[in-house]
Design a protein around this motif. Structure first.
Motif, PDB file in Angstrom:
ATOM      1  N   SER A 184       0.692  -1.124  -0.199  1.00  0.00           N
ATOM      2  CA  SER A 184       0.069   0.036  -0.277  1.00  0.00           C
ATOM      3  C   SER A 184       0.832   0.913   0.272  1.00  0.00           C
ATOM      4  CB  SER A 184      -1.236   0.139   1.173  1.00  0.00           C
ATOM      5  OG  SER A 184       0.385  -0.375   2.559  1.00  0.00           O
ATOM      6  N   VAL A 185       2.529   0.849   0.649  1.00  0.00           N
ATOM      7  CA  VAL A 185       2.516   2.376   0.177  1.00  0.00           C
ATOM      8  C   VAL A 185       3.571   2.408  -0.908  1.00  0.00           C
ATOM      9  CG1 VAL A 185       5.170   3.034   1.639  1.00  0.00           C
ATOM     10  CG2 VAL A 185       3.391   1.812   3.036  1.00  0.00           C
ATOM     11  N   SER A 186       3.412   3.354  -1.214  1.00  0.00           N
ATOM     12  CA  SER A 186       4.329   3.498  -2.482  1.00  0.00           C
ATOM     13  C   SER A 186       6.309   3.940  -2.495  1.00  0.00           C
ATOM     14  CB  SER A 186       3.619   5.176  -3.200  1.00  0.00           C
ATOM     15  OG  SER A 186       2.165   5.269  -3.633  1.00  0.00           O
ATOM     16  N   LYS A 187       6.247   3.165  -3.535  1.00  0.00           N
ATOM     17  CA  LYS A 187       7.736   3.179  -3.750  1.00  0.00           C
ATOM     18  C   LYS A 187       8.807   4.363  -3.203  1.00  0.00           C
ATOM     19  CE  LYS A 187       7.901   0.331  -7.279  1.00  0.00           C
ATOM     20  NZ  LYS A 187       9.148  -0.128  -9.469  1.00  0.00           N
ATOM     21  N   SER A 188       8.313   5.436  -3.800  1.00  0.00           N
ATOM     22  CA  SER A 188       8.819   6.343  -3.052  1.00  0.00           C
ATOM     23  C   SER A 188       7.824   7.476  -2.618  1.00  0.00           C
ATOM     24  CB  SER A 188       9.689   7.798  -3.793  1.00  0.00           C
ATOM     25  OG  SER A 188      10.724   6.715  -4.140  1.00  0.00           O
ATOM     26  N   HIS A 189       7.148   7.217  -1.385  1.00  0.00           N
ATOM     27  CA  HIS A 189       5.832   8.048  -0.866  1.00  0.00           C
ATOM     28  C   HIS A 189       5.708   8.664  -0.084  1.00  0.00           C
ATOM     29  CE1 HIS A 189       1.579   6.345   0.663  1.00  0.00           C
ATOM     30  NE2 HIS A 189       1.657   7.746   1.253  1.00  0.00           N
ATOM     31  N   LEU A 190       7.003   9.260   1.263  1.00  0.00           N
ATOM     32  CA  LEU A 190       6.800  10.773   1.523  1.00  0.00           C
ATOM     33  C   LEU A 190       8.078  11.407   1.583  1.00  0.00           C
ATOM     34  CD1 LEU A 190       5.305  12.045   4.463  1.00  0.00           C
ATOM     35  CD2 LEU A 190       6.504  10.713   5.421  1.00  0.00           C
ATOM     36  N   GLU A 191       8.536  12.219   1.937  1.00  0.00           N
ATOM     37  CA  GLU A 191       9.918  13.069   1.374  1.00  0.00           C
ATOM     38  C   GLU A 191       9.814  13.802   3.435  1.00  0.00           C
ATOM     39  OE1 GLU A 191      12.307  16.840  -0.211  1.00  0.00           O
ATOM     40  OE2 GLU A 191      10.432  15.601  -1.559  1.00  0.00           O
ATOM     41  N   PHE A 192      10.388  13.980   3.751  1.00  0.00           N
ATOM     42  CA  PHE A 192      11.074  14.785   5.284  1.00  0.00           C
ATOM     43  C   PHE A 192      12.233  14.981   5.134  1.00  0.00           C
ATOM     44  CE2 PHE A 192      12.892  10.301   6.536  1.00  0.00           C
ATOM     45  CZ  PHE A 192      13.860  11.302   6.999  1.00  0.00           C
ATOM     46  N   GLY A 193      12.174  16.524   6.093  1.00  0.00           N
ATOM     47  CA  GLY A 193      12.960  16.837   6.636  1.00  0.00           C
ATOM     48  C   GLY A 193      12.863  17.969   7.577  1.00  0.00           C
ATOM     49  N   GLN A 194      13.496  19.449   7.932  1.00  0.00           N
ATOM     50  CA  GLN A 194      13.625  20.587   9.345  1.00  0.00           C
ATOM     51  C   GLN A 194      13.491  21.562   8.550  1.00  0.00           C
ATOM     52  OE1 GLN A 194      16.354  19.539  12.185  1.00  0.00           O
ATOM     53  NE2 GLN A 194      16.334  17.382  12.154  1.00  0.00           N
ATOM     54  N   ASP A 238       4.767  14.837   0.827  1.00  0.00           N
ATOM     55  CA  ASP A 238       3.596  13.476   0.206  1.00  0.00           C
ATOM     56  C   ASP A 238       4.961  13.716  -1.324  1.00  0.00           C
ATOM     57  OD1 ASP A 238       1.850  11.196   0.280  1.00  0.00           O
ATOM     58  OD2 ASP A 238       1.562  12.351  -1.756  1.00  0.00           O
ATOM     59  N   ARG A 239       4.663  12.356  -1.492  1.00  0.00           N
ATOM     60  CA  ARG A 239       5.673  12.273  -3.151  1.00  0.00           C
ATOM     61  C   ARG A 239       4.497  12.587  -4.013  1.00  0.00           C
ATOM     62  NH1 ARG A 239      11.484  13.733  -3.597  1.00  0.00           N
ATOM     63  NH2 ARG A 239      11.158  11.919  -4.808  1.00  0.00           N
ATOM     64  N   TYR A 240       2.878  12.521  -4.403  1.00  0.00           N
ATOM     65  CA  TYR A 240       2.587  12.076  -5.325  1.00  0.00           C
ATOM     66  C   TYR A 240       2.093  10.517  -5.174  1.00  0.00           C
ATOM     67  CZ  TYR A 240       3.252  16.834  -6.771  1.00  0.00           C
ATOM     68  OH  TYR A 240       2.698  18.231  -7.151  1.00  0.00           O
ATOM     69  N   SER A 241       1.855   9.313  -3.858  1.00  0.00           N
ATOM     70  CA  SER A 241       1.999   8.515  -3.796  1.00  0.00           C
ATOM     71  C   SER A 241       0.739   7.929  -3.774  1.00  0.00           C
ATOM     72  CB  SER A 241       1.538   8.949  -1.456  1.00  0.00           C
ATOM     73  OG  SER A 241       0.720   9.063  -1.066  1.00  0.00           O
ATOM     74  N   GLY A 242       0.153   7.264  -3.466  1.00  0.00           N
ATOM     75  CA  GLY A 242      -0.690   5.750  -4.653  1.00  0.00           C
ATOM     76  C   GLY A 242      -2.272   6.130  -4.017  1.00  0.00           C
ATOM     77  N   ARG A 288      -4.813  15.731   5.621  1.00  0.00           N
ATOM     78  CA  ARG A 288      -4.514  15.119   4.732  1.00  0.00           C
ATOM     79  C   ARG A 288      -3.485  15.764   3.898  1.00  0.00           C
ATOM     80  NH1 ARG A 288      -5.375  10.670   1.446  1.00  0.00           N
ATOM     81  NH2 ARG A 288      -7.292  10.285   2.878  1.00  0.00           N
ATOM     82  N   CYS A 289      -2.393  15.023   3.587  1.00  0.00           N
ATOM     83  CA  CYS A 289      -1.147  15.580   2.823  1.00  0.00           C
ATOM     84  C   CYS A 289      -2.021  16.504   1.717  1.00  0.00           C
ATOM     85  CB  CYS A 289      -0.136  15.426   3.051  1.00  0.00           C
ATOM     86  SG  CYS A 289       0.166  15.513   4.413  1.00  0.00           S
ATOM     87  N   GLU A 290      -1.442  17.640   1.003  1.00  0.00           N
ATOM     88  CA  GLU A 290      -1.884  17.423  -0.305  1.00  0.00           C
ATOM     89  C   GLU A 290      -0.304  17.179  -0.795  1.00  0.00           C
ATOM     90  OE1 GLU A 290      -1.986  21.435  -2.785  1.00  0.00           O
ATOM     91  OE2 GLU A 290      -2.826  22.077  -1.431  1.00  0.00           O
ATOM     92  N   PRO A 291      -0.100  16.702  -2.351  1.00  0.00           N
ATOM     93  CA  PRO A 291       1.447  16.336  -2.607  1.00  0.00           C
ATOM     94  C   PRO A 291       2.100  17.555  -3.129  1.00  0.00           C
ATOM     95  CG  PRO A 291      -0.635  14.742  -3.688  1.00  0.00           C
ATOM     96  CD  PRO A 291      -1.141  15.997  -2.397  1.00  0.00           C
ATOM     97  N   GLY A 292       3.310  17.460  -2.654  1.00  0.00           N
ATOM     98  CA  GLY A 292       3.913  18.698  -3.197  1.00  0.00           C
ATOM     99  C   GLY A 292       4.513  19.618  -2.042  1.00  0.00           C
ATOM    100  N   ARG A 293       3.240  19.298  -1.208  1.00  0.00           N
ATOM    101  CA  ARG A 293       3.406  20.743  -0.096  1.00  0.00           C
ATOM    102  C   ARG A 293       3.893  20.273   1.069  1.00  0.00           C
ATOM    103  NH1 ARG A 293      -1.996  23.805   1.600  1.00  0.00           N
ATOM    104  NH2 ARG A 293      -1.260  25.749   2.770  1.00  0.00           N
ATOM    105  N   ARG A 294       4.677  21.215   2.070  1.00  0.00           N
ATOM    106  CA  ARG A 294       5.336  20.507   3.300  1.00  0.00           C
ATOM    107  C   ARG A 294       4.193  21.100   4.274  1.00  0.00           C
ATOM    108  NH1 ARG A 294      11.889  22.418   2.317  1.00  0.00           N
ATOM    109  NH2 ARG A 294      12.579  21.752   0.756  1.00  0.00           N
ATOM    110  N   TYR A 295       3.941  20.266   5.704  1.00  0.00           N
ATOM    111  CA  TYR A 295       3.671  20.262   6.495  1.00  0.00           C
ATOM    112  C   TYR A 295       4.159  19.864   7.978  1.00  0.00           C
ATOM    113  CZ  TYR A 295      -0.771  19.742   3.728  1.00  0.00           C
ATOM    114  OH  TYR A 295      -1.478  19.899   2.447  1.00  0.00           O
ATOM    115  N   LEU A 296       3.916  21.086   8.701  1.00  0.00           N
ATOM    116  CA  LEU A 296       5.098  20.642  10.400  1.00  0.00           C
ATOM    117  C   LEU A 296       4.071  19.949  10.965  1.00  0.00           C
ATOM    118  CD1 LEU A 296       6.042  24.150  10.896  1.00  0.00           C
ATOM    119  CD2 LEU A 296       6.974  22.879  10.078  1.00  0.00           C
TER     120      LEU A 296
END
Length: 199
Positions: free
Chosen positions: A137-147, A156-160, A174-182
């Protein structure tokens, strides 16, 4: 040929089947390989241009080397350049991600999470986190994180199947793909059927 007598005009021997007109030179097969020898012509040499100063009258000025000095006074060292102010870099906090699959990952910088996280050729991450998801259910590159300024964020990396952040104060996003959320500490980040806690 086998030496059998051939009738006049026969092209092949009736006994052995060899050609009566073939010679060793015509039996040689052409080599299908291309010629592997390449002749490279040398590059033409460029003329070397030397800059020569001209005087006011248009004549070439030949520099005269200085006469060797027997003793030279000690040259004063140039003053040291002023010290640059120290640039304060943002401090990185260490966040711990506890996954529903049992893995615990320390996240001091940037990273990518997924079943088989693969950065793009121009991207660079400090950590690649592979999630063991048998249901895929998890996409190959599902999520990006940072500080950012010591706070943890996800994108979210445009996951399925999408990404949902459930904060400790019971708000869900619910995360909109391509947008950063704290994501504050104590939050739960759901990536499809799996999730991780941010500590």
């Amino acid at each position: 040929m086998c030496g059998a007598a051939l009738p006049a005009g026969a092209m092949f021997c009736g006994e052995c089947g060899s050609s009566s007109t073939a010679t060793p030179k015509t039996r040689k097969r052409p080599d299908p390989r291309p010629n592997d020898t390449t002749i490279i012509q040398p590059l033409p040499r460029q003329p070397v241009v030397i800059s020569i100063p001209l005087g006011a009258d248009g004549r070439v000025q030949v520099p005269v080397p200085p006469a060797p000095a027997t003793t030279r006074p000690a040259a004063a060292s140039p003053p040291a350049p002023p010290a640059l102010p120290a640039v304060e870099r943002p401090r990185r906090s260490v966040f711990v991600l506890q996954f529903s699959t049992g893995e615990t990952v320390s996240a001091p910088g940037t990273g990518l999470i997924g079943r088989r996280p693969l950065p793009q050729p121009t991207e660079r991450f400090d950590t690649l986190v592979q999630v063991n998801d048998l249901g895929m259910s998890v996409s190959k590159s599902h999520l990006e994180f940072g500080q950012h300024d010591g706070e943890f964020w996800v994108s979210d990396r445009y996951s399925g199947n999408g990404t949902i952040i459930r904060r400790a104060d019971s708000t869900s996003v619910r995360c909109e793909p391509g947008r950063r959320y704290l994501v504050p500490r104590g939050s739960r980040v759901e990536i499809a059927d799996q999730f991780f806690m941010v500590d």
